[in-house]
Design a protein around this motif. Structure first.
Motif, PDB file in Angstrom:
ATOM      1  N   LEU A 162       0.830  -1.210   0.000  1.00 26.03           N
ATOM      2  CA  LEU A 162       0.000   0.000   0.000  1.00 26.03           C
ATOM      3  C   LEU A 162       0.863   1.258   0.000  1.00 26.03           C
ATOM      4  CD1 LEU A 162      -2.882  -1.042   2.405  1.00 26.03           C
ATOM      5  CD2 LEU A 162      -3.103  -0.427  -0.014  1.00 26.03           C
ATOM      6  N   LEU A 163       2.003   1.205   0.690  1.00 22.33           N
ATOM      7  CA  LEU A 163       2.925   2.347   0.650  1.00 22.33           C
ATOM      8  C   LEU A 163       3.405   2.623  -0.770  1.00 22.33           C
ATOM      9  CD1 LEU A 163       5.252   2.103   3.796  1.00 22.33           C
ATOM     10  CD2 LEU A 163       3.553   3.836   3.284  1.00 22.33           C
ATOM     11  N   TRP A 164       3.744   1.572  -1.516  1.00 22.05           N
ATOM     12  CA  TRP A 164       4.158   1.750  -2.909  1.00 22.05           C
ATOM     13  C   TRP A 164       3.044   2.376  -3.729  1.00 22.05           C
ATOM     14  CZ3 TRP A 164       8.620   1.649  -5.404  1.00 22.05           C
ATOM     15  CH2 TRP A 164       9.709   1.019  -4.808  1.00 22.05           C
ATOM     16  N   ILE A 179       0.288   4.137  -2.718  1.00 21.87           N
ATOM     17  CA  ILE A 179      -0.022   5.501  -2.273  1.00 21.87           C
ATOM     18  C   ILE A 179       1.132   6.448  -2.594  1.00 21.87           C
ATOM     19  CG2 ILE A 179      -0.458   6.924  -0.233  1.00 21.87           C
ATOM     20  CD1 ILE A 179      -1.981   4.426   0.893  1.00 21.87           C
ATOM     21  N   GLY A 180       2.356   5.971  -2.407  1.00 23.51           N
ATOM     22  CA  GLY A 180       3.526   6.798  -2.726  1.00 23.51           C
ATOM     23  C   GLY A 180       3.590   7.144  -4.206  1.00 23.51           C
ATOM     24  N   GLY A 181       3.326   6.155  -5.056  1.00 24.08           N
ATOM     25  CA  GLY A 181       3.323   6.405  -6.501  1.00 24.08           C
ATOM     26  C   GLY A 181       2.257   7.402  -6.906  1.00 24.08           C
ATOM     27  N   ILE A 182       1.078   7.251  -6.332  1.00 29.60           N
ATOM     28  CA  ILE A 182      -0.010   8.194  -6.622  1.00 29.60           C
ATOM     29  C   ILE A 182       0.342   9.585  -6.105  1.00 29.60           C
ATOM     30  CG2 ILE A 182      -2.412   8.769  -6.076  1.00 29.60           C
ATOM     31  CD1 ILE A 182      -2.959   5.706  -6.100  1.00 29.60           C
ATOM     32  N   ALA A 183       0.903   9.656  -4.911  1.00 26.02           N
ATOM     33  CA  ALA A 183       1.250  10.955  -4.316  1.00 26.02           C
ATOM     34  C   ALA A 183       2.298  11.688  -5.146  1.00 26.02           C
ATOM     35  CB  ALA A 183       1.750  10.763  -2.881  1.00 26.02           C
ATOM     36  N   VAL A 184       3.339  10.984  -5.580  1.00 23.69           N
ATOM     37  CA  VAL A 184       4.372  11.625  -6.394  1.00 23.69           C
ATOM     38  C   VAL A 184       3.778  12.120  -7.711  1.00 23.69           C
ATOM     39  CG1 VAL A 184       6.500  11.189  -7.704  1.00 23.69           C
ATOM     40  CG2 VAL A 184       6.304  10.399  -5.349  1.00 23.69           C
ATOM     41  N   THR A 185       2.908  11.328  -8.310  1.00 26.14           N
ATOM     42  CA  THR A 185       2.263  11.731  -9.562  1.00 26.14           C
ATOM     43  C   THR A 185       1.419  12.987  -9.359  1.00 26.14           C
ATOM     44  OG1 THR A 185       2.228   9.449 -10.361  1.00 26.14           O
ATOM     45  CG2 THR A 185       0.686  10.991 -11.394  1.00 26.14           C
ATOM     46  N   VAL A 186       0.600  13.009  -8.320  1.00 18.74           N
ATOM     47  CA  VAL A 186      -0.272  14.160  -8.056  1.00 18.74           C
ATOM     48  C   VAL A 186       0.553  15.401  -7.741  1.00 18.74           C
ATOM     49  CG1 VAL A 186      -1.978  15.085  -6.429  1.00 18.74           C
ATOM     50  CG2 VAL A 186      -2.265  12.790  -7.371  1.00 18.74           C
ATOM     51  N   ALA A 226       5.658   2.417  -9.856  1.00 19.31           N
ATOM     52  CA  ALA A 226       5.355   2.292  -8.429  1.00 19.31           C
ATOM     53  C   ALA A 226       3.870   2.028  -8.207  1.00 19.31           C
ATOM     54  CB  ALA A 226       5.787   3.548  -7.683  1.00 19.31           C
ATOM     55  N   ILE A 227       3.038   2.700  -8.991  1.00 21.22           N
ATOM     56  CA  ILE A 227       1.593   2.516  -8.857  1.00 21.22           C
ATOM     57  C   ILE A 227       1.203   1.091  -9.246  1.00 21.22           C
ATOM     58  CG2 ILE A 227      -0.661   3.223  -9.750  1.00 21.22           C
ATOM     59  CD1 ILE A 227       0.574   6.069 -10.096  1.00 21.22           C
ATOM     60  N   LEU A 228       1.715   0.614 -10.362  1.00 15.73           N
ATOM     61  CA  LEU A 228       1.392  -0.738 -10.830  1.00 15.73           C
ATOM     62  C   LEU A 228       1.915  -1.799  -9.857  1.00 15.73           C
ATOM     63  CD1 LEU A 228       0.119  -2.431 -13.065  1.00 15.73           C
ATOM     64  CD2 LEU A 228       2.323  -2.413 -14.228  1.00 15.73           C
ATOM     65  N   TYR A 229       3.168  -1.635  -9.422  1.00 16.41           N
ATOM     66  CA  TYR A 229       3.733  -2.582  -8.455  1.00 16.41           C
ATOM     67  C   TYR A 229       2.900  -2.595  -7.173  1.00 16.41           C
ATOM     68  CZ  TYR A 229       6.915  -4.675  -5.088  1.00 16.41           C
ATOM     69  OH  TYR A 229       7.462  -5.468  -4.106  1.00 16.41           O
ATOM     70  N   GLY A 230       2.570  -1.428  -6.671  1.00 14.71           N
ATOM     71  CA  GLY A 230       1.770  -1.342  -5.450  1.00 14.71           C
ATOM     72  C   GLY A 230       0.395  -1.954  -5.620  1.00 14.71           C
ATOM     73  N   LEU A 231      -0.228  -1.723  -6.763  1.00 16.01           N
ATOM     74  CA  LEU A 231      -1.561  -2.267  -7.024  1.00 16.01           C
ATOM     75  C   LEU A 231      -1.529  -3.794  -7.110  1.00 16.01           C
ATOM     76  CD1 LEU A 231      -4.533  -1.675  -7.648  1.00 16.01           C
ATOM     77  CD2 LEU A 231      -3.896  -1.542 -10.057  1.00 16.01           C
ATOM     78  N   VAL A 232      -0.593  -4.324  -7.884  1.00 12.43           N
ATOM     79  CA  VAL A 232      -0.506  -5.784  -8.053  1.00 12.43           C
ATOM     80  C   VAL A 232      -0.172  -6.470  -6.734  1.00 12.43           C
ATOM     81  CG1 VAL A 232       0.827  -7.636  -9.162  1.00 12.43           C
ATOM     82  CG2 VAL A 232       0.024  -5.689 -10.510  1.00 12.43           C
TER      83      VAL A 232
END
Length: 122
Positions: A73-75, A77-84, A102-108
């Motif tokens: 979840l950190l991966w 949320i972190g990926g989404i946060a950096v993108t935003v 990061a978003i894809l890795y975190g999601l999978v």
């Protein structure tokens, strides 16, 4: 000389062997809780002790999976946060980053860990 110490070591080794056997059946061979209990009873362990062993293994698996779920979840949320954050910084026509890796890795890994965790819920 120290017969009690030798006996304790052999008892500890026996307990470790029981846990390793049960963990192999439950985690690696993916047998159900009841199947593992039945196998332990067939091997000579009493029913109550078998239930305790399997419950301890399942609790340990849940603990490890909660930790893995947290980091996945950190991966995400972190990926989404950096993108935003980079998108908001580039609103006036600048360049922004979509951290899709990061978003894809975190999601999978979140989905995988959640699915694995449901196996160990009572």
């Amino acid at each position: 000389m120290s017969t009690e110490a030798e006996q304790e070591i052999s008892e500890e080794e026996a307990i470790n062997a029981i846990y390793e056997f049960a963990a192999n059946l439950h985690v690696e061979q993916k047998l159900s809780k009841n199947e593992v209990i039945q196998k332990l009873v067939e091997e000579g362990l009493d029913y109550e002790s078998s239930v305790i062993v399997v419950d301890n293994i399942r609790a340990s698996c849940r603990k490890e999976l909660r930790k893995a779920l947290f980091f996945s979840l950190l991966w995400l949320i972190g990926g989404i946060a950096v993108t935003v954050i980079s998108y908001n910084a580039a609103k006036d026509g600048g360049t922004y980053y979509v951290t899709w890796g990061a978003i894809l890795y975190g999601l999978v890994t979140t989905i995988t860990n959640f699915c694995r965790m449901t196996r160990y819920m009572d």
